[in-house]
Design a protein around this motif. Sequence first.
Motif, mmCIF file in Angstrom:
data_model
loop_
_atom_site.group_PDB
_atom_site.id
_atom_site.type_symbol
_atom_site.label_atom_id
_atom_site.label_comp_id
_atom_site.label_asym_id
_atom_site.label_seq_id
_atom_site.Cartn_x
_atom_site.Cartn_y
_atom_site.Cartn_z
ATOM 1 N N GLU A 200 7.932 -2.244 4.500
ATOM 2 C CA GLU A 200 7.052 -2.203 3.345
ATOM 3 C C GLU A 200 7.569 -3.214 2.317
ATOM 4 O OE1 GLU A 200 6.635 1.794 1.981
ATOM 5 O OE2 GLU A 200 5.638 2.466 3.816
ATOM 6 N N HIS A 201 6.635 -3.982 1.740
ATOM 7 C CA HIS A 201 7.069 -5.106 0.928
ATOM 8 C C HIS A 201 6.051 -5.410 -0.172
ATOM 9 C CE1 HIS A 201 4.494 -6.603 4.169
ATOM 10 N NE2 HIS A 201 4.143 -7.599 3.364
ATOM 11 N N ILE A 202 6.503 -6.217 -1.134
ATOM 12 C CA ILE A 202 5.634 -6.689 -2.214
ATOM 13 C C ILE A 202 5.306 -8.151 -1.945
ATOM 14 C CG2 ILE A 202 5.433 -7.091 -4.691
ATOM 15 C CD1 ILE A 202 7.473 -4.867 -5.138
ATOM 16 N N TYR A 203 4.019 -8.455 -1.918
ATOM 17 C CA TYR A 203 3.568 -9.821 -1.658
ATOM 18 C C TYR A 203 2.494 -10.184 -2.672
ATOM 19 C CZ TYR A 203 1.720 -13.860 0.931
ATOM 20 O OH TYR A 203 1.312 -15.125 1.299
ATOM 21 N N GLU A 204 2.759 -11.222 -3.448
ATOM 22 C CA GLU A 204 1.838 -11.680 -4.488
ATOM 23 C C GLU A 204 1.450 -10.532 -5.424
ATOM 24 O OE1 GLU A 204 -1.399 -13.629 -2.533
ATOM 25 O OE2 GLU A 204 -0.209 -15.425 -2.057
ATOM 26 N N GLY A 205 2.462 -9.715 -5.784
ATOM 27 C CA GLY A 205 2.271 -8.652 -6.762
ATOM 28 C C GLY A 205 1.704 -7.362 -6.213
ATOM 29 N N GLN A 206 1.398 -7.281 -4.914
ATOM 30 C CA GLN A 206 0.811 -6.079 -4.309
ATOM 31 C C GLN A 206 1.770 -5.502 -3.268
ATOM 32 O OE1 GLN A 206 -2.330 -4.265 -4.613
ATOM 33 N NE2 GLN A 206 -1.077 -2.932 -3.306
ATOM 34 N N CYS A 207 1.895 -4.164 -3.213
ATOM 35 C CA CYS A 207 2.714 -3.490 -2.192
ATOM 36 C C CYS A 207 1.899 -3.347 -0.905
ATOM 37 C CB CYS A 207 3.152 -2.108 -2.678
ATOM 38 S SG CYS A 207 4.227 -2.132 -4.129
ATOM 39 N N TYR A 208 2.584 -3.562 0.244
ATOM 40 C CA TYR A 208 1.891 -3.479 1.536
ATOM 41 C C TYR A 208 2.713 -2.654 2.533
ATOM 42 C CZ TYR A 208 -1.217 -7.220 -0.021
ATOM 43 O OH TYR A 208 -2.135 -7.959 -0.713
ATOM 44 N N ARG A 209 2.004 -2.114 3.513
ATOM 45 C CA ARG A 209 2.658 -1.409 4.623
ATOM 46 C C ARG A 209 3.433 -2.384 5.498
ATOM 47 N NH1 ARG A 209 -2.114 2.767 6.597
ATOM 48 N NH2 ARG A 209 -1.859 4.296 4.899
ATOM 49 N N SER A 210 4.217 -1.833 6.393
ATOM 50 C CA SER A 210 5.116 -2.661 7.202
ATOM 51 C C SER A 210 4.420 -3.374 8.355
ATOM 52 C CB SER A 210 6.247 -1.792 7.763
ATOM 53 O OG SER A 210 5.721 -0.727 8.535
ATOM 54 N N THR A 211 3.353 -2.799 8.889
ATOM 55 C CA THR A 211 2.698 -3.362 10.084
ATOM 56 C C THR A 211 1.557 -4.284 9.698
ATOM 57 O OG1 THR A 211 3.234 -1.395 11.376
ATOM 58 C CG2 THR A 211 1.522 -2.834 12.244
ATOM 59 N N GLY A 212 1.577 -5.489 10.285
ATOM 60 C CA GLY A 212 0.483 -6.427 10.074
ATOM 61 C C GLY A 212 -0.290 -6.647 11.360
ATOM 62 N N TYR A 213 -1.586 -6.880 11.248
ATOM 63 C CA TYR A 213 -2.465 -7.066 12.407
ATOM 64 C C TYR A 213 -3.095 -8.458 12.375
ATOM 65 C CZ TYR A 213 -2.044 -2.002 12.632
ATOM 66 O OH TYR A 213 -1.548 -0.717 12.695
ATOM 67 N N PHE A 214 -3.026 -9.153 13.507
ATOM 68 C CA PHE A 214 -3.706 -10.446 13.649
ATOM 69 C C PHE A 214 -5.162 -10.123 13.967
ATOM 70 C CE2 PHE A 214 -5.179 -14.132 16.033
ATOM 71 C CZ PHE A 214 -4.709 -15.191 15.246
ATOM 72 N N THR A 215 -6.008 -10.184 12.940
ATOM 73 C CA THR A 215 -7.382 -9.729 13.117
ATOM 74 C C THR A 215 -8.269 -10.239 11.991
ATOM 75 O OG1 THR A 215 -8.757 -7.754 13.475
ATOM 76 C CG2 THR A 215 -7.033 -7.588 11.803
ATOM 77 N N ASP A 216 -9.539 -10.315 12.288
ATOM 78 C CA ASP A 216 -10.528 -10.600 11.252
ATOM 79 C C ASP A 216 -10.945 -9.263 10.646
ATOM 80 O OD1 ASP A 216 -12.161 -12.018 9.629
ATOM 81 O OD2 ASP A 216 -13.444 -12.844 11.216
ATOM 82 N N ILE A 217 -11.665 -9.327 9.540
ATOM 83 C CA ILE A 217 -12.041 -8.093 8.863
ATOM 84 C C ILE A 217 -13.451 -8.203 8.308
ATOM 85 C CG2 ILE A 217 -11.082 -8.824 6.640
ATOM 86 C CD1 ILE A 217 -10.181 -5.907 6.225
ATOM 87 N N GLU A 218 -14.179 -7.109 8.370
ATOM 88 C CA GLU A 218 -15.511 -7.022 7.771
ATOM 89 C C GLU A 218 -15.447 -6.016 6.636
ATOM 90 O OE1 GLU A 218 -19.793 -5.043 8.823
ATOM 91 O OE2 GLU A 218 -18.833 -6.196 10.417
ATOM 92 N N VAL A 219 -15.748 -6.470 5.439
ATOM 93 C CA VAL A 219 -15.752 -5.585 4.276
ATOM 94 C C VAL A 219 -17.112 -4.905 4.188
ATOM 95 C CG1 VAL A 219 -15.506 -5.445 1.784
ATOM 96 C CG2 VAL A 219 -14.103 -7.056 3.088
ATOM 97 N N ILE A 220 -17.089 -3.580 4.280
ATOM 98 C CA ILE A 220 -18.337 -2.804 4.250
ATOM 99 C C ILE A 220 -18.739 -2.522 2.808
ATOM 100 C CG2 ILE A 220 -19.425 -0.643 4.952
ATOM 101 C CD1 ILE A 220 -17.503 -0.654 7.359
ATOM 102 N N ASP A 221 -17.809 -2.007 2.019
ATOM 103 C CA ASP A 221 -18.028 -1.835 0.582
ATOM 104 C C ASP A 221 -16.673 -1.865 -0.092
ATOM 105 O OD1 ASP A 221 -16.881 0.779 0.804
ATOM 106 O OD2 ASP A 221 -18.849 1.583 1.366
ATOM 107 N N SER A 222 -16.602 -1.444 -1.333
ATOM 108 C CA SER A 222 -15.350 -1.534 -2.089
ATOM 109 C C SER A 222 -14.265 -0.616 -1.554
ATOM 110 C CB SER A 222 -15.611 -1.212 -3.565
ATOM 111 O OG SER A 222 -16.118 0.117 -3.701
ATOM 112 N N THR A 223 -14.638 0.360 -0.744
ATOM 113 C CA THR A 223 -13.646 1.318 -0.226
ATOM 114 C C THR A 223 -13.517 1.278 1.291
ATOM 115 O OG1 THR A 223 -15.298 3.102 -0.119
ATOM 116 C CG2 THR A 223 -14.008 2.885 -2.169
ATOM 117 N N LYS A 224 -14.416 0.573 1.973
ATOM 118 C CA LYS A 224 -14.407 0.599 3.439
ATOM 119 C C LYS A 224 -14.382 -0.812 4.011
ATOM 120 C CE LYS A 224 -16.914 4.983 3.957
ATOM 121 N NZ LYS A 224 -18.126 5.647 4.543
#
Length: 640
Positions: A200-224
């Motif tokens: 778990e780490h801070i990157y560009e001011g935001q905290c993130y989980r430890s696992t990263g995924y090589f993947t594209d993403i589709e934003v459904i709405d502000s929460t999904k």
Amino acid sequence: MDFNRSKQTYWKFSPIPNIEESNFNKILERFYNMRVAGLTRENTQNALDGKLIGYDVPVVLTIKTGSVKKSDIPGIDEIIDRVKSLEGRNTYTNETIEHMLNKVNQDEVRYISFEDANTRGLTGAKNGQSGSVQDTWGIYAYNKGVHFVESDSAVETSRGGSHGVGKIASNAASDLHLMYFANCDEHGDQHLGGTVQLIEHIYEGQCYRSTGYFTDIEVIDSTKSKFYPFKNTFHPVFEKKTRGLKIVIPYLREEYDDEVEIIRSVCDSFFVSILAGKLEVKVNDAKITKDTILQHVKNSRYYDQSIKEMKKVFTPLYVDTYINQEPREFAVSDGVKDYKFNLYFRYDEEIPKGRVAIVRTVGMKIEDFKVKSNANKPFNAVLIGGAEEDAYLKSLENESHTELSWDHIKDPVLQKRAKRFINKLSTEFAKVIDEAIQHHNPTDGLLNTDDILYVVETQFKQELSSNLGTVRLTSGNPIVKASGEVPKKKKRKKKEKTGSESTKRDPLKKKKRTPREEEKADMEDGLKTKYSAHPDMVERLILGDREVIKLDFTQSEQRIKNARCNISLAVIDGMGVEYDNEFNITDNYSAVSDLQSGKSYGIVDNAIRDIEIRNGVAELQMKLTDTFNRSLKFVYYVEV
């Protein structure tokens, strides 16, 4: 999720409000400790699990090692930026991060790839993170600790995987904990995914989980949002154009980059699959098939060919046993159900260590099973069951598929049955081993040994009497006298003489030996002295993996007054010759305790300390190690 869409990003990490976990995934270290064997085992097993159903063709696995330019690794700059942002909060994470940082500036990067053929590949890649049990891409790519369950129970039973943690074995082989997987499905659609395991780490001011995924993403709405894989248009090292799966691990650890060890690992774990024609493996230019496996197993480049030196690696013995021995039925019960296996068994006096290769029907060896109290017997065996047996063995495997265990079973009833089964394995194997020993060492008829035993016993007592002293108190009074009566010649009556008597000395008569004093030490309660114990006061009994020793002081003319004593041991041969430094107690006894109370005794300077004496008797119980030699005889030294 990391919803930054201002530029193309390849790696996605889930945002969190705070950093709560500062350690790397512990499973990484577990697989790292298994090195090449663990990596090869997991990816070969995955290939076998993905075989085409209904086709009688072998799974073909191609393993390659090579180099690729850092710039050709998809999204590598993002990973390097993340690594540079990591902050360790303990010694282990600091050392790991420092190791990662030392590797990121390479222009040429070593890699290893595992590409399978005659396999199904992953399904439902177009559906992305669907949550459907039929979409194996979503399960493999985005779910940790989960494995796909086949709808056909027979197929599911034969599969090697069951815990869902083996995927991380590939991450453990990378200096950056980085891996990619390329897939081509039945429709010819080609996609590329990947994972990286950081902290778990801070990157560009935001905290993130430890696992990263090589993947594209589709934003459904502000929460999904929803993950979708990238179409595979990347460097040829990462392409997969035929149906199946390809694992690519860049930044390959130096200790994994060993072609000889890779070939050896394949043969060690999958010799049955290869010999049965279920699997073919290509390691760079080397081919391991049912027709060529012996060229590797019988090659000194890969294996020591001296049977007497096969004390840790047993593959050449297993292969010979499996090919040349006829199987016999072997039944083991867990207390409720009997499981029947095929046992390939070989007895050979030259074999230094006896082991049993326990093998799943998929052809994967689970472990080199040690039979309790028989680890040093001269045998070799391979054990393979049917569908029911395979299902049960699968339930007993640990997470890394390297051992039968009951520790991971939570149900107390099932755990009890598992314990019984594993213990019964040793019991039933011991019977087979004893039968083989008796068969290969037959007696030549019956022989009346009464007179022989009498002479040997008498001579042995005489030898011991001349070499061993009685136990004495520090005052010099004897504790024990020999109970065995040695026949003596009748003496002629001496004629009475007047005046002074003279005794003629017999030059052949041995001088009576005084007890040998071993050591003296100034103690708070006075002077302690150690003497050798007469064998008549010692009784030994070996039961399974335990030994019981009883020292009886009650036959002494003067009862021992001390409440405690110390005991040390020395090896003695059949002629009474003593070897002081040949026996190390801690190497041969894993625990020493009082037989009555169960109290553990300490071992200091190769001596058992502060042994309690009750009514003139001391009783000990020892737990034997696998290296204990049951044929040894001892002299016991008692310090009182």
